[in-house]
Design an enzyme around this catalytic site. Structure first.
Site, PDB file in Angstrom:
ATOM      1  N   ASP A 227      -4.749 -12.820   4.699  1.00 11.84           N
ATOM      2  CA  ASP A 227      -4.933 -11.402   4.433  1.00 11.84           C
ATOM      3  C   ASP A 227      -6.448 -11.185   4.395  1.00 11.84           C
ATOM      4  OD1 ASP A 227      -4.721  -8.747   3.920  1.00 11.84           O
ATOM      5  OD2 ASP A 227      -3.314  -8.942   2.255  1.00 11.84           O
TER       6      ASP A 227
HETATM    7  C1  BGC Z   1      -3.894  -5.605   3.376  1.00 14.72           C
HETATM    8  C2  BGC Z   1      -3.153  -6.055   4.638  1.00 14.72           C
HETATM    9  C3  BGC Z   1      -3.846  -5.471   5.840  1.00 14.72           C
HETATM   10  C4  BGC Z   1      -5.290  -5.917   5.841  1.00 14.72           C
HETATM   11  C5  BGC Z   1      -6.084  -5.405   7.014  1.00 14.72           C
HETATM   12  C6  BGC Z   1      -5.374  -5.866   3.436  1.00 14.72           C
HETATM   13  O1  BGC Z   1      -6.026  -5.231   2.393  1.00 14.72           O
HETATM   14  O2  BGC Z   1      -3.335  -6.250   2.253  1.00 14.72           O
HETATM   15  O3  BGC Z   1      -1.810  -5.658   4.596  1.00 14.72           O
HETATM   16  O4  BGC Z   1      -3.164  -5.849   7.004  1.00 14.72           O
HETATM   17  O5  BGC Z   1      -5.919  -5.446   4.661  1.00 14.72           O
HETATM   18  O6  BGC Z   1      -6.327  -4.044   6.892  1.00 14.72           O
END
Ligand code: BGC
Length: 749
Positions: A227
């Site tokens: 993530d």
């Molecule tokens: C989120 C993810 C997301 C990623 C990219 C993170 O803060 O938890 O679900 O895909 O950011 O934007």
């Protein structure tokens, strides 16, 4: 693509294991390795052309905002999930995106989780089936998926450091199965590891999670991506099987990987494995192709949205609204709809349908007149009493008042959890006032997480739960209000009477860095049905404008634990409609405490008035199994399992018993095993009984036969302690032999 790993230097290989920037991977042109773009996800493409961020703050290029997972979850329709996946894939191709970050298949453990709108359900089976359908369809377009957030990311509070303390049975039965199904059935290009720790170890360097479970047990062959910003120890991450760090670290962690290999701390073969998996992602590399089908996709978004709406209540058949009706449309959301959630999934929509416009456009509802009042301000500004008075005046002149209420962007979002289930006070007061005046009151809800219906539920005639329906929300709601679409959504999560009734309540969101999943497998309806705790609306509930009747359920055992079930259902009403056959299993008694019933299969059937159909659903070994922590595997208990059909998880209309031989489990006996376990062992038990009776005097034997309860009293005593009481009755040698015998017959038979 084929490439020669041996031609790359260690530095080059390490460089491939983290992003070039916010959304793309590094390229090595000389080695023929291109860069690819990964972007959010899940219900639309958030392609940022300018400043990048992962919180949905900066603008992205316009794309279609499809209904969110919370809505698609309520459709109980894998085909709709696939429709969304395929359309998102086509848009990703148009933007030149290789991997779309979604879907999210985390379980809705608490209704307060700020990100529940991005997840399908409180049930792992429903989440897994819909997630797999989405991923398969998305990937057929040539775009990779990133199923997220693996694992146990069930809250936003302290999501970047909290330890989700969950026992292994609960992980295997509740928090893993949706990921497992997506991995096994849809083979996603990537799995995104979560921010949080699991039992004290960050997901991003949890080898048990990312290698033992994900790859060894489930056969995942794609890449694990972090993530955004989830990496806490890059070297441990590579060792654990966490392949691609996103976004890039400016080369800092690449150097750590190089140093670790050079100093012998990290095996270079692990780096090579990750490199292979990251490079394999470039299969999904794509140049921007074609245009967005703006109109076509908007129409799809509308269709999916309409089939996701749940008709919770419909007293006196208030809905659908008939011709020649004076309609009062009330509420700020009627003109400025809330149709998506805040954070990384935030889409810049190609257009937005407001309900007021859509209702005014009702060409099939002749004689319908419409008046509108704002009723309340979403940001609580304005004079609430004056707005309410105006709305009441409009409602008084109408035959039906339709109130558009719900949660605003400030009330729920990625990044924080809610503290209450209540609707904002001004809205609740508005509902009371309108319901008191209007001839009929219909409430339409827009919300990403469950809201409480208490205090006003009984005052209104009908309630539509619209969740967050994407950019076509207004027209989809209008389609259902006027009966152009017969509602067929069912709750994918329970609506409790009180927040405190929710099984996670005492432990959510945890404290001092830990959140204890104390309710274990008793999540959502698994708890409410088992404990007999009443809810406002149970998981699976959803009404229609027609009626359905289940005629029969027939089950055939076709293997050790495979069962085919025929369910025959008839549309007994006067309108075409879709019915969801919900199949639950109430399991046989097992060595572990099991939920009263669990959803194990479902099917959505489209029936004309008077039409009857039989659907055949298959229940396999897993449908009856629990996770045995001693054996570290799935086990089906022998005995009678009930197969139940219900209109929801609390209302079973038909059931049939099947008797399963189950798995014969033979465990190793040790001196810590209880007397009961020793006597219960299929091979050792009889030997022990024989041996003990042989060593007894006639009088002792008679006494034992006369007092069977005596054995019960010592049943739970470990053998070690028992031996002290019956000194010499079982020779040490014999014990050794019996333990040896139990070892050799261990496992399942
Ligand atoms: C989120 C993810 C997301 C990623 C990219 C993170 O803060 O938890 O679900 O895909 O950011 O934007």
């Amino acid at each position: 693509m084929t490439f020669d790993l041996s031609s790359l230097t260690l530095e080059q290989k390490a460089s491939l294991l983290s992003g070039a920037d916010f959304w793309s991977t590094k390229s090595l042109p000389d080695a023929g390795i291109p860069s690819i773009v990964l972007t959010d996800g899940p219900h639309g493409v958030r392609r940022q052309a300018g400043e990048a961020d992962h919180l949905g703050i900066n603008d992205s290029l316009p794309s279609t905002c499809f209904p969110l997972a919370v809505a698609v979850g309520s459709s109980w329709d894998p085909q709709l999930a696939a429709t969304v996946g395929a359309a998102v894939g086509r848009e990703a191709r148009a933007f030149g995106v290789s991997v779309v970050l979604g879907p999210g298949v985390n379980i809705k453990r608490s209704p307060l989780c700020g990100r529940n709108f991005e997840y399908y359900s409180e049930d792992p089976y429903l989440s897994g089936v819909l997630g797999a359908a989405h991923v398969s369809a998305l990937q057929k377009t040539g775009v990779g998926a990133s199923v997220k957030h693996f694992a146990a990311n069930n809250q936003e509070h302290e999501r970047m450091r909290v330890s989700a303390d969950v026992d292994h049975r609960t992980l295997r039965e509740i928090y893993f199965p949706a990921f497992e199904r997506v991995v096994r059935e849809a083979e996603p290009a990537t799995v995104m590891c979560a921010y949080n720790k699991i039992n004290g170890v960050y997901a991003s360097h949890n080898r048990w999670l990312l290698t033992d479970v994900l790859r060894t047990d489930w056969g995942f062959e794609g890449a694990v991506v972090s993530d955004w910003g989830a990496v806490s120890d890059r070297v441990a991450g590579v060792a654990a099987g966490m392949d691609l760090e996103m976004p890039g670290s400016g080369g800092a962690t690449d150097r750590q990987v190089v140093d670790a290999v050079r100093s012998g701390l990290l095996d270079e073969r692990l780096v090579d494995e990750s490199v292979r998996r990251v490079v394999a992602l470039t299969e999904f590399a794509s140049e921007p192709t074609g245009d967005l089908d703006v109109d076509g996709h908007h129409a799809l978004a509308r269709q999916v949205a309409a089939d996701s709406i749940v008709l919770l209540k419909n007293g006196d058949a208030t809905l659908p609204i008939r011709p020649d009706t004076r309609v009062a449309v009330i509420g700020a959301f009627a003109t400025a709809p809330r149709f998506q959630g805040g954070g990384s999934s935030h889409i810049n929509p190609t257009r937005v349908d407001a309900a007021l416009d859509a209702i005014r456009d009702q060409s099939w509802a002749e004689g319908v007149t419409v008046e509108h009042a704002t009723g309340f301000m979403v940001d609580d500004s304005g004079d609430a009493a004056a707005l309410r008075a105006e709305a009441v005046a409009v409602a008084a002149r109408a035959d039906v008042a339709v109130l558009f209420v719900g949660l605003g962007d400030r009330d729920e979002s990625e990044g924080f959890d809610r503290e209450t289930l209540a609707l904002p006070t001004a809205q609740v007061e508005l509902i009371h006032a309108v319901a008191e005046t209007a001839a009929k009151t219909v409430v339409v809800l827009s919300n990403g997480g469950v809201v409480s219906l208490e205090g006003w539920h009984d005052e209104v005639d009908a309630i539509l739960e619209g969740w967050l329906l994407g950019q076509a929300t207004g027209s989809a709601v209008s389609d259902v209000l006027f009966g152009h679409v017969n509602p067929s959504g069912h709750l994918a999560e329970s609506i409790p009477l009180r927040l405190e009734d929710n099984p996670s309540w005492a432990n959510f969101p945890g404290e001092q860095g830990h959140v204890r999943y104390g309710e274990g497998v008793f999540v959502g309806y698994r708890y409410y049905t088992s404990a007999g705790v009443p809810v406002r609306y149970p998981f699976g509930h959803g009404l229609s404008y027609t009626d359905f009747s289940t005629q029969s359920i027939v089950a055939r055992v076709v293997g050790v634990a495979d069962v085919e079930v025929d369910v025959t259902v008839t549309n007994t009403g006067d309108r075409a409609g879709k019915h969801v056959v919900q199949l639950y299993v109430a399991p046989a008694i097992a060595p572990v405490r099991r939920p009263m019933r669990e959803l194990r299969a479902f099917a959505k059937v489209d029936l004309q008035p008077g039409e009857t159909a039989t659907v055949t659903l298959t229940l396999d070994h897993r449908a009856f199994a629990y996770w045995d922590i001693e054996l570290d595997r799935w086990v089906v208990a022998a005995g009678e399992h009930l197969i139940q059909v219900g209109t929801d998880s609390a209302t079973i209309t038909h059931q049939v018993a099947v008797s399963l031989a189950g798995d014969t489990i033979v465990r190793e006996l040790t001196l810590s095993s209880t007397v009961g376990e020793w006597f219960g062992h299929p091979e050792v038990g009889p030997l022990l009984m024989q041996g003990m009776s042989a060593g007894m005097s006639e009088e002792q034997a008679q006494q034992a036969a006369d007092n069977p309860d005596q054995l019960k009293m010592v049943e739970s005593m470990p053998m070690q302690q028992f031996l002290a009481f019956v000194q010499g009755a079982i020779p040490e040698e014999a014990l050794e032999q019996m333990m040896q015998l139990s070892r050799s017959s261990m496992g399942s038979r």
